[in-house]
Write a protein that holds these residues in place. Structure first.
Motif, short mmCIF file in Angstrom:
data_model
loop_
_atom_site.label_atom_id
_atom_site.label_comp_id
_atom_site.label_asym_id
_atom_site.label_seq_id
_atom_site.Cartn_x
_atom_site.Cartn_y
_atom_site.Cartn_z
N PRO A 1 0.82 -1.22 0.00
CA PRO A 1 0.00 0.00 0.00
C PRO A 1 0.85 1.27 0.00
CG PRO A 1 -0.81 -1.57 1.63
CD PRO A 1 0.48 -2.13 1.08
N ARG A 2 0.41 2.23 -0.81
CA ARG A 2 1.12 3.49 -0.95
C ARG A 2 0.40 4.58 -0.16
NH1 ARG A 2 1.20 3.07 -7.34
NH2 ARG A 2 1.44 0.86 -7.30
N THR A 3 0.96 5.77 -0.19
CA THR A 3 0.36 6.89 0.52
C THR A 3 -0.77 7.49 -0.32
OG1 THR A 3 1.98 8.40 -0.43
CG2 THR A 3 2.53 7.42 1.70
N GLY A 4 -1.30 8.63 0.12
CA GLY A 4 -2.42 9.28 -0.55
C GLY A 4 -2.24 9.42 -2.05
N PHE A 5 -3.30 9.22 -2.79
CA PHE A 5 -3.34 9.33 -4.25
C PHE A 5 -2.42 8.30 -4.92
CE2 PHE A 5 -4.12 13.70 -2.72
CZ PHE A 5 -5.42 13.85 -3.16
N GLY A 6 -1.93 7.31 -4.18
CA GLY A 6 -1.02 6.33 -4.76
C GLY A 6 0.39 6.86 -4.93
N SER A 7 0.70 7.95 -4.25
CA SER A 7 2.02 8.58 -4.41
C SER A 7 3.13 7.70 -3.83
CB SER A 7 2.05 9.95 -3.75
OG SER A 7 1.87 9.84 -2.35
N VAL A 8 4.33 7.92 -4.34
CA VAL A 8 5.51 7.15 -3.93
C VAL A 8 6.59 8.14 -3.52
CG1 VAL A 8 7.29 5.53 -4.71
CG2 VAL A 8 4.94 5.32 -5.57
N ARG A 9 7.17 7.95 -2.33
CA ARG A 9 8.24 8.83 -1.83
C ARG A 9 9.53 8.54 -2.60
NH1 ARG A 9 7.75 13.14 0.49
NH2 ARG A 9 9.58 12.88 1.73
N VAL A 10 10.21 9.62 -3.03
CA VAL A 10 11.46 9.50 -3.77
C VAL A 10 12.44 10.59 -3.36
CG1 VAL A 10 10.35 8.48 -5.82
CG2 VAL A 10 10.66 10.96 -5.70
N GLU A 11 13.69 10.35 -3.69
CA GLU A 11 14.68 11.42 -3.68
C GLU A 11 14.99 11.67 -5.15
OE1 GLU A 11 17.91 12.19 -0.73
OE2 GLU A 11 19.12 11.49 -2.44
N ALA A 12 14.76 12.89 -5.58
CA ALA A 12 14.96 13.27 -6.97
C ALA A 12 16.23 14.11 -7.09
CB ALA A 12 13.76 14.06 -7.48
#
Length: 95
Positions: free
Chosen positions: A38-49
């Protein structure tokens, strides 16, 4: 690490503008496989860009077509001297 080249786009809404880069569906497979849980809100994924030497932590947001959108804040755009329409190479590391 995922490396992508994409044009900086602008979406204008009622409450302001958003600048973003796109991760196409064919390059998003690794992200989808690594984030099956399961992902966070709206299906967002945490990244370092990163664009060049400028790194920041944020979230990418899924698109219906299977890719992701990477929002790019004003501070990052200023520090990297990018403008809408510029082709930008960036990297993503899942957090």
């Amino acid at each position: 690490m995922i490396t992508v080249t994409s044009a900086l786009c602008v979406w204008n809404g009622e409450k302001g503008s958003w600048h973003f880069l796109t991760v196409p569906a064919d390059q998003a497979v690794e992200i989808r496989l690594a984030t099956i849980s399961p992902r966070t809100g709206f299906g967002s994924v945490r990244v370092e860009a990163a664009i060049g030497d400028v790194r920041w932590r944020t979230s990418i947001f899924p698109q219906k077509e299977g890719g992701y959108l990477l929002p790019v804040k004003a501070d990052v755009r200023r520090r990297t001297e990018i403008r809408p329409g510029d082709e930008v190479t960036f990297t993503l590391d899942l957090v």
